[in-house]
Design an enzyme around this catalytic site. Sequence first.
Site, PDB file in Angstrom:
ATOM      1  N   GLU A  39       0.444  -1.160  -0.163  1.00  0.00           N
ATOM      2  CA  GLU A  39       0.027   0.085   0.140  1.00  0.00           C
ATOM      3  C   GLU A  39       0.983   0.899   0.132  1.00  0.00           C
ATOM      4  O   GLU A  39       2.263   0.964   0.819  1.00  0.00           O
ATOM      5  CB  GLU A  39      -0.698   0.051   0.912  1.00  0.00           C
ATOM      6  CG  GLU A  39      -1.729   1.220   1.131  1.00  0.00           C
ATOM      7  CD  GLU A  39      -2.507   1.021   2.359  1.00  0.00           C
ATOM      8  OE1 GLU A  39      -3.534   1.405   2.477  1.00  0.00           O
ATOM      9  OE2 GLU A  39      -2.058   0.360   3.097  1.00  0.00           O
ATOM     10  N   LYS A 107      -9.685   2.564  -2.514  1.00  0.00           N
ATOM     11  CA  LYS A 107      -9.989   2.087  -0.465  1.00  0.00           C
ATOM     12  C   LYS A 107     -11.514   2.571   0.074  1.00  0.00           C
ATOM     13  O   LYS A 107     -11.821   3.595  -0.256  1.00  0.00           O
ATOM     14  CB  LYS A 107      -8.871   2.122  -0.225  1.00  0.00           C
ATOM     15  CG  LYS A 107      -8.871   2.031   1.173  1.00  0.00           C
ATOM     16  CD  LYS A 107      -7.729   2.160   2.232  1.00  0.00           C
ATOM     17  CE  LYS A 107      -7.398   1.022   3.289  1.00  0.00           C
ATOM     18  NZ  LYS A 107      -6.264   1.581   4.337  1.00  0.00           N
ATOM     19  N   CYS A 141      -5.442  -3.410   2.311  1.00  0.00           N
ATOM     20  CA  CYS A 141      -4.879  -2.875   3.844  1.00  0.00           C
ATOM     21  C   CYS A 141      -6.511  -3.486   5.191  1.00  0.00           C
ATOM     22  O   CYS A 141      -6.806  -4.751   5.165  1.00  0.00           O
ATOM     23  CB  CYS A 141      -4.018  -1.902   4.138  1.00  0.00           C
ATOM     24  SG  CYS A 141      -3.685  -1.926   5.718  1.00  0.00           S
TER      25      CYS A 141
END
Length: 254
Positions: A39, A107, A141
């Site tokens: 990331e 995300k 993540c």
Amino acid sequence: MKVTILQLDIEWGSPQKNIQRAEALMAQAPDSDLFVLPEMWSTGFATDPHGIAEEESQNIALKWMRETARKRHCAISGTLAIQTDSTFKNRHYFINGRNSVESHYDKHHLFRYGHEDRFYEPGNEHIIVEYEGFRILLLTCYDMRFPVWSRYSDALQFDMIICSANWPESRQNAWQILTRARAIENQAYLIACNRVGNDPYSHYRGQSAIISPIGKTLISCKSNEQSTASFSLNLETLNHQREKFQVLSDRDIK
């Protein structure tokens, strides 16, 4: 399909240095079909993106991903901090250099504990890319903590999950458990790419891994070291496992 994890020790706010580190790791597995980066691999996990995030047209790391994927005739996956007009995105790119197709996933679950939600705008769409016969779900993540978002369904069918992460040592146990849980419950391969080293906020041990549909670690990177891990994944093996043990046929449908 040969997949290689690039477990970087990311230098804070230094895209050119991190590009050089990525290139050095890629040279260890030159015949890979897919390379996976952590990331915000070019800058570190910048929860405040001002002065770090760039627009797509000016982002040298994104330019490098595109050019390298094309030259190597491979695919490259990883997230970058991107500015779009007046907003910021933690954007997970999948660059397919074999047919010049590019996809991205913004995300969805922003890391509120680290104040990522103060500056970034969440994405609200799942992204599945097709590459070498595999249907690949992109996650980033913190998304790993939310199984409903990544649940296999009639509308969301995939064979592999790529999770690009900056997951700190203080929560390493959760990383180990959640990555394997997401693989098992979806009967899918999972590519878990974490970073190593330090940033202004945390220490990272890495422990990146390629995980099988039954939660077995097929291969992993060295803990606390910048390193690579490669494994050749077989779609026929996955389909055989799903046919033999039909867990997905008994999933909850609502």
